[in-house]
Design a protein around this motif. Structure first.
Motif, PDB file in Angstrom:
ATOM      1  N   ALA A 108      -1.837 -11.078  18.131  1.00  0.00           N
ATOM      2  CA  ALA A 108      -2.788 -10.016  17.950  1.00  0.00           C
ATOM      3  C   ALA A 108      -2.159  -8.699  16.967  1.00  0.00           C
ATOM      4  CB  ALA A 108      -3.220  -9.361  19.413  1.00  0.00           C
ATOM      5  N   LEU A 109      -0.792  -8.548  17.232  1.00  0.00           N
ATOM      6  CA  LEU A 109      -0.028  -7.704  16.455  1.00  0.00           C
ATOM      7  C   LEU A 109      -0.055  -8.548  15.093  1.00  0.00           C
ATOM      8  CD1 LEU A 109       1.629  -5.337  16.269  1.00  0.00           C
ATOM      9  CD2 LEU A 109       3.574  -6.753  17.018  1.00  0.00           C
ATOM     10  N   GLY A 110       0.479  -9.344  14.847  1.00  0.00           N
ATOM     11  CA  GLY A 110       0.368 -10.010  13.500  1.00  0.00           C
ATOM     12  C   GLY A 110      -0.844 -10.191  12.894  1.00  0.00           C
ATOM     13  N   GLU A 111      -2.077 -10.350  13.530  1.00  0.00           N
ATOM     14  CA  GLU A 111      -3.333 -10.273  12.859  1.00  0.00           C
ATOM     15  C   GLU A 111      -3.734  -8.915  12.528  1.00  0.00           C
ATOM     16  OE1 GLU A 111      -5.781 -12.322  15.817  1.00  0.00           O
ATOM     17  OE2 GLU A 111      -5.175 -14.356  14.987  1.00  0.00           O
ATOM     18  N   TRP A 112      -3.412  -8.031  13.389  1.00  0.00           N
ATOM     19  CA  TRP A 112      -3.666  -6.321  12.985  1.00  0.00           C
ATOM     20  C   TRP A 112      -2.981  -6.143  11.766  1.00  0.00           C
ATOM     21  CZ3 TRP A 112      -0.874  -2.353  12.536  1.00  0.00           C
ATOM     22  CH2 TRP A 112      -1.309  -1.192  12.503  1.00  0.00           C
ATOM     23  N   ALA A 113      -1.709  -6.630  11.852  1.00  0.00           N
ATOM     24  CA  ALA A 113      -0.760  -6.127  10.626  1.00  0.00           C
ATOM     25  C   ALA A 113      -1.282  -6.686   9.499  1.00  0.00           C
ATOM     26  CB  ALA A 113       0.729  -6.932  10.800  1.00  0.00           C
ATOM     27  N   PHE A 114      -1.952  -7.969   9.358  1.00  0.00           N
ATOM     28  CA  PHE A 114      -2.535  -8.679   7.920  1.00  0.00           C
ATOM     29  C   PHE A 114      -3.865  -7.830   7.816  1.00  0.00           C
ATOM     30  CE2 PHE A 114       0.040 -12.571   8.976  1.00  0.00           C
ATOM     31  CZ  PHE A 114       0.575 -12.558   7.837  1.00  0.00           C
ATOM     32  N   ALA A 115      -4.745  -7.716   9.015  1.00  0.00           N
ATOM     33  CA  ALA A 115      -5.925  -7.043   8.566  1.00  0.00           C
ATOM     34  C   ALA A 115      -5.943  -5.569   8.187  1.00  0.00           C
ATOM     35  CB  ALA A 115      -6.753  -7.079   9.824  1.00  0.00           C
ATOM     36  N   HIS A 116      -4.734  -4.792   8.434  1.00  0.00           N
ATOM     37  CA  HIS A 116      -4.762  -3.439   8.116  1.00  0.00           C
ATOM     38  C   HIS A 116      -3.566  -3.130   7.026  1.00  0.00           C
ATOM     39  CE1 HIS A 116      -7.232  -2.203  11.020  1.00  0.00           C
ATOM     40  NE2 HIS A 116      -6.865  -2.981  11.946  1.00  0.00           N
ATOM     41  N   LEU A 117      -3.254  -4.489   6.135  1.00  0.00           N
ATOM     42  CA  LEU A 117      -2.188  -4.065   5.239  1.00  0.00           C
ATOM     43  C   LEU A 117      -2.547  -3.263   4.038  1.00  0.00           C
ATOM     44  CD1 LEU A 117       0.536  -4.910   4.479  1.00  0.00           C
ATOM     45  CD2 LEU A 117      -0.266  -7.062   3.588  1.00  0.00           C
ATOM     46  N   PRO A 118      -3.820  -3.346   3.636  1.00  0.00           N
ATOM     47  CA  PRO A 118      -4.257  -2.550   2.382  1.00  0.00           C
ATOM     48  C   PRO A 118      -4.127  -1.017   3.018  1.00  0.00           C
ATOM     49  CG  PRO A 118      -5.721  -4.355   2.769  1.00  0.00           C
ATOM     50  CD  PRO A 118      -4.716  -4.483   3.917  1.00  0.00           C
ATOM     51  N   GLU A 119      -4.485  -0.751   4.189  1.00  0.00           N
ATOM     52  CA  GLU A 119      -4.548   0.558   4.622  1.00  0.00           C
ATOM     53  C   GLU A 119      -3.464   1.396   4.746  1.00  0.00           C
ATOM     54  OE1 GLU A 119      -7.611   1.168   8.023  1.00  0.00           O
ATOM     55  OE2 GLU A 119      -7.592  -0.921   7.616  1.00  0.00           O
ATOM     56  N   ILE A 120      -2.245   0.383   5.197  1.00  0.00           N
ATOM     57  CA  ILE A 120      -1.036   0.871   5.273  1.00  0.00           C
ATOM     58  C   ILE A 120      -0.230   0.938   4.159  1.00  0.00           C
ATOM     59  CG2 ILE A 120       1.381   0.147   6.261  1.00  0.00           C
ATOM     60  CD1 ILE A 120      -0.361  -1.266   8.673  1.00  0.00           C
ATOM     61  N   GLU A 121      -0.619   0.119   3.107  1.00  0.00           N
ATOM     62  CA  GLU A 121       0.095   0.148   1.804  1.00  0.00           C
ATOM     63  C   GLU A 121      -0.307   1.368   1.165  1.00  0.00           C
ATOM     64  OE1 GLU A 121      -0.819  -3.776   0.235  1.00  0.00           O
ATOM     65  OE2 GLU A 121       1.019  -4.457   0.557  1.00  0.00           O
ATOM     66  N   GLY A 122      -1.882   1.717   1.164  1.00  0.00           N
ATOM     67  CA  GLY A 122      -2.307   3.113   0.741  1.00  0.00           C
ATOM     68  C   GLY A 122      -1.560   4.127   1.074  1.00  0.00           C
ATOM     69  N   ALA A 123      -1.497   4.057   2.617  1.00  0.00           N
ATOM     70  CA  ALA A 123      -0.843   5.324   3.414  1.00  0.00           C
ATOM     71  C   ALA A 123       0.461   5.710   2.871  1.00  0.00           C
ATOM     72  CB  ALA A 123      -0.914   5.100   4.842  1.00  0.00           C
ATOM     73  N   ARG A 124       1.111   4.355   2.635  1.00  0.00           N
ATOM     74  CA  ARG A 124       2.752   4.509   2.078  1.00  0.00           C
ATOM     75  C   ARG A 124       2.664   4.941   0.645  1.00  0.00           C
ATOM     76  NH1 ARG A 124       4.879  -1.372   4.060  1.00  0.00           N
ATOM     77  NH2 ARG A 124       5.083  -0.957   6.114  1.00  0.00           N
ATOM     78  N   SER A 125       1.756   4.555   0.099  1.00  0.00           N
ATOM     79  CA  SER A 125       1.597   4.976  -1.513  1.00  0.00           C
ATOM     80  C   SER A 125       1.370   6.551  -1.512  1.00  0.00           C
ATOM     81  CB  SER A 125       0.560   4.429  -2.339  1.00  0.00           C
ATOM     82  OG  SER A 125       0.509   4.733  -3.522  1.00  0.00           O
ATOM     83  N   ASN A 126       0.483   7.153  -0.640  1.00  0.00           N
ATOM     84  CA  ASN A 126      -0.086   8.628  -0.636  1.00  0.00           C
ATOM     85  C   ASN A 126       1.381   9.330  -0.175  1.00  0.00           C
ATOM     86  OD1 ASN A 126      -2.607   7.997  -1.591  1.00  0.00           O
ATOM     87  ND2 ASN A 126      -3.363   7.744   0.476  1.00  0.00           N
ATOM     88  N   PHE A 127       1.996   8.866   0.915  1.00  0.00           N
ATOM     89  CA  PHE A 127       3.058   9.542   1.522  1.00  0.00           C
ATOM     90  C   PHE A 127       4.241   9.733   0.374  1.00  0.00           C
ATOM     91  CE2 PHE A 127       7.233   9.582   3.689  1.00  0.00           C
ATOM     92  CZ  PHE A 127       7.137  10.603   4.247  1.00  0.00           C
ATOM     93  N   ASP A 128       4.626   8.617  -0.382  1.00  0.00           N
ATOM     94  CA  ASP A 128       5.504   8.567  -1.226  1.00  0.00           C
ATOM     95  C   ASP A 128       5.288   9.507  -2.373  1.00  0.00           C
ATOM     96  OD1 ASP A 128       6.834   6.595   0.451  1.00  0.00           O
ATOM     97  OD2 ASP A 128       6.459   5.029  -0.752  1.00  0.00           O
ATOM     98  N   SER A 129       4.128   9.493  -2.888  1.00  0.00           N
ATOM     99  CA  SER A 129       3.664  10.370  -3.860  1.00  0.00           C
ATOM    100  C   SER A 129       3.791  11.891  -3.681  1.00  0.00           C
ATOM    101  CB  SER A 129       2.369   9.999  -4.350  1.00  0.00           C
ATOM    102  OG  SER A 129       1.120  10.170  -3.529  1.00  0.00           O
ATOM    103  N   ARG A 130       3.409  12.125  -2.097  1.00  0.00           N
ATOM    104  CA  ARG A 130       3.438  13.540  -1.870  1.00  0.00           C
ATOM    105  C   ARG A 130       4.951  13.799  -1.613  1.00  0.00           C
ATOM    106  NH1 ARG A 130      -0.034  11.720   2.155  1.00  0.00           N
ATOM    107  NH2 ARG A 130       1.579  11.945   3.525  1.00  0.00           N
ATOM    108  N   ASN A 131       5.879  13.291  -1.205  1.00  0.00           N
ATOM    109  CA  ASN A 131       7.353  13.328  -1.057  1.00  0.00           C
ATOM    110  C   ASN A 131       8.089  13.139  -2.092  1.00  0.00           C
ATOM    111  OD1 ASN A 131       6.886  14.366   1.898  1.00  0.00           O
ATOM    112  ND2 ASN A 131       5.655  12.413   2.060  1.00  0.00           N
ATOM    113  N   SER A 132       7.793  12.696  -3.184  1.00  0.00           N
ATOM    114  CA  SER A 132       8.679  12.385  -4.185  1.00  0.00           C
ATOM    115  C   SER A 132       9.153  13.623  -4.954  1.00  0.00           C
ATOM    116  CB  SER A 132       8.392  11.279  -5.197  1.00  0.00           C
ATOM    117  OG  SER A 132       7.162  11.694  -5.915  1.00  0.00           O
ATOM    118  N   ASP A 133      10.242  14.182  -5.084  1.00  0.00           N
ATOM    119  CA  ASP A 133      10.750  15.111  -5.647  1.00  0.00           C
ATOM    120  C   ASP A 133      12.071  14.957  -6.400  1.00  0.00           C
ATOM    121  OD1 ASP A 133       8.894  16.704  -4.237  1.00  0.00           O
ATOM    122  OD2 ASP A 133      10.381  17.227  -2.516  1.00  0.00           O
TER     123      ASP A 133
END
Length: 133
Positions: A108-133
């Protein structure tokens, strides 16, 4: 405005728990939460597999890491290793009853990770762009 320090209150200890219990549980969670262990358990849910079969199924795992992961899972009682007296020797890995009990939540954890990978990658990208100085 970026907060410099966020204070998180400590959680009270659980009743009838001591710190040695927490350390023991942490070591179990470290094993089952390890990315390679999750993949191995997921691959073994439908029956025993040979070492090279697992290696082919788990993209990116090295032979050494697969060996260490299987050894750790065997040590924890989650996987059995059966050697067949053939030439060359055949070795199968299979989930134990304990491992099969863990398979459903891990899957279930693995399936959740695969299903939400695009959302997580988007959140990471947003975080990185906000926090890159």
């Amino acid at each position: 405005m970026k907060p410099e320090h966020i204070r998180v209150p400590a959680l009270p200890p659980l009743p009838d728990q001591d710190h040695s219990d927490c350390r023991a549980v942490a070591s179990v969670l470290a094993r089952v939460g390890d990315k390679w262990s999750v993949f191995v358990i997921m691959m073994l849910t439908d029956g025993p597999k040979r070492f090279n079969e697992l290696k082919r199924m788990i993209n990116g795992i090295s032979q050494r890491m697969l060996t260490l992961t299987l050894r750790g899972l065997e040590r924890d009682g989650l996987v059995t290793r059966t050697v067949f007296p053939t030439i060359p020797p055949r070795v199968d890995y299979e989930l134990t009853d304990l491992g099969r009990g863990l398979a459903a939540p891990v899957k279930a954890l693995g399936e959740w990770a695969f299903a939400h990978l695009p959302e997580i990658e988007g959140a990471r990208s947003n975080f990185d762009s906000r926090n890159s100085d």
